[in-house]
Design an enzyme around this catalytic site. Structure first.
Site, mmCIF file in Angstrom:
data_model
loop_
_atom_site.group_PDB
_atom_site.id
_atom_site.type_symbol
_atom_site.label_atom_id
_atom_site.label_comp_id
_atom_site.label_asym_id
_atom_site.label_seq_id
_atom_site.Cartn_x
_atom_site.Cartn_y
_atom_site.Cartn_z
ATOM 1 N N HIS A 63 0.831 -1.211 0.031
ATOM 2 C CA HIS A 63 -0.141 -0.090 -0.112
ATOM 3 C C HIS A 63 0.802 1.183 0.066
ATOM 4 C CE1 HIS A 63 -4.078 -1.850 1.601
ATOM 5 N NE2 HIS A 63 -3.911 -1.985 0.334
ATOM 6 N N ASP A 65 0.880 4.041 1.720
ATOM 7 C CA ASP A 65 1.592 4.611 2.897
ATOM 8 C C ASP A 65 2.396 3.920 3.550
ATOM 9 O OD1 ASP A 65 -0.912 2.698 3.080
ATOM 10 O OD2 ASP A 65 -0.919 3.441 5.290
HETATM 11 ZN ZN LIG Z 1 -1.714 1.555 6.016
HETATM 12 ZN ZN LIG Z 2 -2.454 -0.957 4.353
#
Ligand SMILES: [Zn+2]
Ligand SMILES: [Zn+2]
Length: 258
Positions: A63, A65
């Site tokens: 992901h 982030d």
């Molecule tokens: Zn995250």
């Molecule tokens: Zn995540």
């Protein structure tokens, strides 16, 4: 230098002006391990290590982030001579393909002159032995590839789940850990993430001594998170809500305080 843990980031991909996306820096026996590299985390890591000290990166999942600053990193490596001679990146299977795809729009190369790069695709169950440190990879309940890491050393043990939902079987991988660093995204239960109650239950089932809560979305005040956990925290467990930049000595985790 004493072995230590730095909370480089304790937030998510939603900026709130105070927290970077969740990321840890472990310095153990003069080796540094950076876990996750979301947007902004590279600058925080470089403040501690310099770019040349950044040699070992672990990723929990793909992901944004947790990975976006990989692009920033390869841009930086291409444009400076002050780079590490060897860079090792560990992550879930698919890491190589993910990285090539990420770097493609900017035409950033994986091969940097004067630096060797090793990509380690390490599925759950992998055990990495390095000096006195043993790192075990375990599956988490978030994405198809998501995984956490347990760091076992003669003087401490620490596990970081990355993002995860509640799965009772996680307690097996986390059993008896001195410090569990895990996520609480929201007050309410959300699929693929932990509520405060679920984080407390997980730490309790694992028999952890300390629980550090990270990956807090904005507007999730500590008082409200703690209130939801309170009744489920055994006397043997201490719960912490670290801020960005906090540095913890690892050898004190076996004692009652940090
Ligand atoms: Zn995250
Ligand atoms: Zn995540």
């Amino acid at each position: 230098m004493a072995d230590r843990l730095v909370f480089l980031g304790t937030g998510t991909g939603v900026p709130d002006g105070h927290r970077l996306p969740s990321a840890l820096l472990l310095e153990v026996d003069r080796r540094a391990w950076l876990v996750d590299l979301g947007p902004g985390v590279l600058r925080a890591a470089v403040r501690h290590l310099g770019l040349t000290g950044l040699r070992r990166i672990l990723l929990t999942h793909f992901h944004l982030d947790h990975t976006a600053d990989l692009a920033t990193l390869f841009f930086a490596l291409k444009n400076t001579r002050r780079r590490p001679r060897h860079l090792e990146i560990y992550g879930p299977p698919g890491l190589g393909r993910f990285l090539e795809t990420l770097l493609h729009p900017w035409n950033l190369p994986l091969e940097i002159p004067g630096m060797t790069l090793t990509l380690h695709e390490v599925p759950p169950g992998t055990v990495l032995e390095t000096g006195l440190l043993r790192i075990t990879v375990f599956a988490t309940l978030h994405t198809e590839e998501s995984q956490g890491y347990r760091f076992q050393h003669p003087t401490f043990s620490l596990a970081y789940t990355g993002d995860t939902g509640y799965d009772p079987s996680l307690a097996v991988a986390l059993e008896g850990v001195d410090l569990l660093v895990t996520e609480v995204s929201y007050l309410r239960p959300v699929r693929g993430h932990l509520s405060p109650l679920e984080a407390a239950l997980l730490a309790r089932a694992a028999g952890a001594r300390h629980l550090a809560v990270v990956h807090r979305y904005p507007d999730q005040p500590e008082s409200a998170l703690r209130a939801q956990m309170e009744a489920w925290i055994p006397k043997t467990l201490r719960v912490w809500f670290p801020k960005d930049g906090e540095v913890w000595p690892l050898r004190r985790l076996r004692e009652s305080g940090v």
